[in-house]
Design a protein around this motif. Sequence first.
Motif, PDB file in Angstrom:
ATOM      1  N   ARG A   1       1.719   6.934  -0.617  1.00  0.00           N
ATOM      2  CA  ARG A   1       1.516   5.941  -1.658  1.00  0.00           C
ATOM      3  C   ARG A   1       2.293   6.348  -2.896  1.00  0.00           C
ATOM      4  O   ARG A   1       2.432   7.522  -3.193  1.00  0.00           O
ATOM      5  CB  ARG A   1       0.031   5.826  -1.958  1.00  0.00           C
ATOM      6  CG  ARG A   1      -0.744   5.477  -0.675  1.00  0.00           C
ATOM      7  CD  ARG A   1      -2.204   5.326  -0.894  1.00  0.00           C
ATOM      8  NE  ARG A   1      -2.412   4.196  -1.785  1.00  0.00           N
ATOM      9  CZ  ARG A   1      -3.384   4.167  -2.690  1.00  0.00           C
ATOM     10  NH1 ARG A   1      -4.212   5.164  -2.814  1.00  0.00           N
ATOM     11  NH2 ARG A   1      -3.533   3.114  -3.456  1.00  0.00           N
TER      12      ARG A   1
ATOM     13  N   PHE B   1      -8.946   2.799  -1.001  1.00  0.00           N
ATOM     14  CA  PHE B   1      -7.786   3.443  -1.609  1.00  0.00           C
ATOM     15  C   PHE B   1      -8.060   4.001  -3.000  1.00  0.00           C
ATOM     16  O   PHE B   1      -7.160   4.496  -3.658  1.00  0.00           O
ATOM     17  CB  PHE B   1      -6.610   2.457  -1.671  1.00  0.00           C
ATOM     18  CG  PHE B   1      -6.212   1.966  -0.312  1.00  0.00           C
ATOM     19  CD1 PHE B   1      -5.583   2.812   0.588  1.00  0.00           C
ATOM     20  CD2 PHE B   1      -6.506   0.678   0.083  1.00  0.00           C
ATOM     21  CE1 PHE B   1      -5.235   2.375   1.849  1.00  0.00           C
ATOM     22  CE2 PHE B   1      -6.154   0.234   1.348  1.00  0.00           C
ATOM     23  CZ  PHE B   1      -5.524   1.085   2.231  1.00  0.00           C
TER      24      PHE B   1
ATOM     25  N   ILE C   1       0.835  -1.202   0.000  1.00  0.00           N
ATOM     26  CA  ILE C   1       0.000   0.000   0.000  1.00  0.00           C
ATOM     27  C   ILE C   1       0.866   1.247   0.000  1.00  0.00           C
ATOM     28  O   ILE C   1       0.662   2.167  -0.770  1.00  0.00           O
ATOM     29  CB  ILE C   1      -0.952   0.008   1.217  1.00  0.00           C
ATOM     30  CG1 ILE C   1      -1.919  -1.165   1.119  1.00  0.00           C
ATOM     31  CG2 ILE C   1      -1.694   1.328   1.305  1.00  0.00           C
ATOM     32  CD1 ILE C   1      -2.716  -1.406   2.385  1.00  0.00           C
ATOM     33  N   GLY C   2       1.859   1.297   0.890  1.00  0.00           N
ATOM     34  CA  GLY C   2       2.707   2.472   0.996  1.00  0.00           C
ATOM     35  C   GLY C   2       3.540   2.426   2.262  1.00  0.00           C
ATOM     36  O   GLY C   2       3.641   1.390   2.926  1.00  0.00           O
TER      37      GLY C   2
ATOM     38  N   SER D   1      -1.308  10.615  -0.406  1.00  0.00           N
ATOM     39  CA  SER D   1      -1.225   9.796   0.797  1.00  0.00           C
ATOM     40  C   SER D   1      -2.639   9.542   1.317  1.00  0.00           C
ATOM     41  O   SER D   1      -3.591  10.215   0.921  1.00  0.00           O
ATOM     42  CB  SER D   1      -0.366  10.477   1.860  1.00  0.00           C
ATOM     43  OG  SER D   1      -0.976  11.654   2.301  1.00  0.00           O
TER      44      SER D   1
END
Length: 178
Positions: free
Chosen positions: A133, A167, A114-115, A138
């Motif tokens: 991300r 997301f 995801i990040g 973000s």
Amino acid sequence: MPSDLVLVAKFGAAHGVRGEVRIKSYTQDPQALLDYSPLATRDGRLFHIESLRPAREVLVARITELKDRNAAEAVTNLDLLVPKDRIPPAEDEDEFLHSDLIDLKAYSVAGDFIGTITAVHDFGAGAMLDVARKARKSVLIPFTKAMVPEVNVAGGRVSVDCPPDYFEDTPRPPEDRD
């Protein structure tokens, strides 16, 4: 800030004329600041707490190095830090230092990247993980057991269980914009 230092408090405004100063504590038990004394600033100065007392949403402290109101005013808004090894280990396995969460990689429970966690915020309704991300904005993820079921600090990762559309970068309809 060196990685071995943890932000535990911040000097606020001067209090009175004898050098007392307000302190905003970021520790779970605000009085624990006494145990961490001396507190350091980012530029290496040390401040020794002689006494603390509660005052509404902050503490009022008598600091050895602050002899008068002018000295107390000069430290307003300074961050106060302690070496990480002086902070006792968490009593609960679900307690973490914010500094331990920064730079952890966030993965979905299915294993998709995801990040990276860049910050931990608390706006009053609970902690939020700020996850950067790749090539996208973000995202803030509520730091709850339901949304973040696994935190593996040693492994450098967290598992995130968010709804499938969480997301997606979908534009808001015009009537829902500020």
